[in-house]
Scaffold this motif. Sequence first.
Motif, PDB file in Angstrom:
ATOM      1  N   ASP A  41       0.833  -1.189   0.000  1.00 38.00           N
ATOM      2  CA  ASP A  41       0.000   0.000   0.000  1.00 38.00           C
ATOM      3  C   ASP A  41       0.876   1.249   0.000  1.00 38.00           C
ATOM      4  OD1 ASP A  41      -2.364  -1.420   0.002  1.00 38.00           O
ATOM      5  OD2 ASP A  41      -2.468  -1.502   2.201  1.00 38.00           O
ATOM      6  N   ASP A  83       2.910  -2.402  -7.322  1.00 37.61           N
ATOM      7  CA  ASP A  83       1.817  -3.206  -7.875  1.00 37.61           C
ATOM      8  C   ASP A  83       2.045  -3.516  -9.356  1.00 37.61           C
ATOM      9  OD1 ASP A  83       1.567  -0.615  -8.790  1.00 37.61           O
ATOM     10  OD2 ASP A  83      -0.610  -0.506  -8.514  1.00 37.61           O
ATOM     11  N   SER A  96       1.279   1.597 -10.724  1.00 36.15           N
ATOM     12  CA  SER A  96       0.974   2.933 -10.218  1.00 36.15           C
ATOM     13  C   SER A  96       2.209   3.814 -10.328  1.00 36.15           C
ATOM     14  CB  SER A  96       0.539   2.857  -8.755  1.00 36.15           C
ATOM     15  OG  SER A  96      -0.627   2.078  -8.617  1.00 36.15           O
ATOM     16  N   ASP A 103       1.433   7.792  -4.192  1.00 36.89           N
ATOM     17  CA  ASP A 103       0.758   7.396  -5.420  1.00 36.89           C
ATOM     18  C   ASP A 103       0.183   8.657  -6.070  1.00 36.89           C
ATOM     19  OD1 ASP A 103      -1.042   6.449  -7.359  1.00 36.89           O
ATOM     20  OD2 ASP A 103      -1.510   4.654  -6.203  1.00 36.89           O
TER      21      ASP A 103
END
Length: 396
Positions: A41, A83, A96, A103
């Motif tokens: 994340d 990712d 991303s 991000d």
Amino acid sequence: MFLARPRHLAMVALSAVPLLVLTACGGAGTADQAGGAAPIDVPAAEADGPLDLSGVCPETVVLQQDWQPEAEHGAMYSLVGPDSTVDTEAKSVTGSLVAQGVDTGVDVEVRPGGPNVNFQPVPSLMYLDDSIMLGAVTTDAQITALADNPVVTVASQLTVSPQIVMWDPASHDGATTIEEAAAGGDPLVSAGDVFPRLLASQDIIEDAQIDLSYEGTPQRFVSDPAILQQGFATAEPYIYENEIPQWGKPVGYQLLSDVGYSVYPEALAVRADKVEENADCLAKLVPIMQQAQLDYLDDPEATNELIVDLVDQYQTGWTYSLGVADYSVQTMKDLDLVTDDPASGVFGRIDPDRMAEIVDTFGPILVDAGQIDSADIDPESLYTNEFTDDSISMGS
């Protein structure tokens, strides 16, 4: 034509021992996660802040390189988030777009060049596919493409070209410069004729020494150490000493930038007819690219691992090790290949006087080479500093 970048495609062997070995990859999927790591994340950029690209940039920002994945392209690859997925058929990586730990709200796709695109020049690719936002275009290639595929440089990434002429010191009386190494009249083997013509124009070599037969393999250099050969300070000195057992010793070399090869290498360029249309995106993206190069050099480990993994997955015959990647980063630092623009103190900014000098130097050479019809070129048409962030420097 502009100098091509063949390095060491793994196709040639000496005696019974392969000089280079094709990397092995299990499976040939088209959407494999790079490196096999679990997604992490990443916090979102502040809405409407300088790192929020959503709404001003395309949903996927496409970046086109001019050669296979390598550390000299680290800034682009460093933006690919955790990712990421790899398309092994199209030879691209997408994830991303992560900059400075956040991000940005859009994805980034990085595409390699060279054999992956049938060796088409990046400006040509940008006109064939208008989804490409930024391409890596060296200035002599930019000038060559000006008539049919004009692009505008918006920032530099490498400040000084890493291209070199290399030689065997033992075969050239311990020469320390190209001029000394070439004094015996031995051939200079390259894949393109721009820099050899530059050297000949300065009487560093004779026209008769120009040999355009270089195929990107070490076979001839190893078997005939009297020759001089093109290379890159960021790769060949390490490769020849550490990864080619038939050589296994240092090479001598000099940077071509020392003798007038003043081009901006692999600078970031936009299609000339797309600059205004993409201005809002470029105003945020270009500073991100400026900072990405500096951040990558400060902490290259994860990006270098991604680059090596992509080479393994693409399976094009190109080989690239972590050893070369780490050496490349250190060499970029040690030789000041990545520096602030000396004229302004801003990293990534284009120097108008340098661009004018490039046009004056390489325009006539490209005319003589039959690559362009006229050297009557306005240097200011080749670049803009509109989008660079003047607060970004290596000392900041």
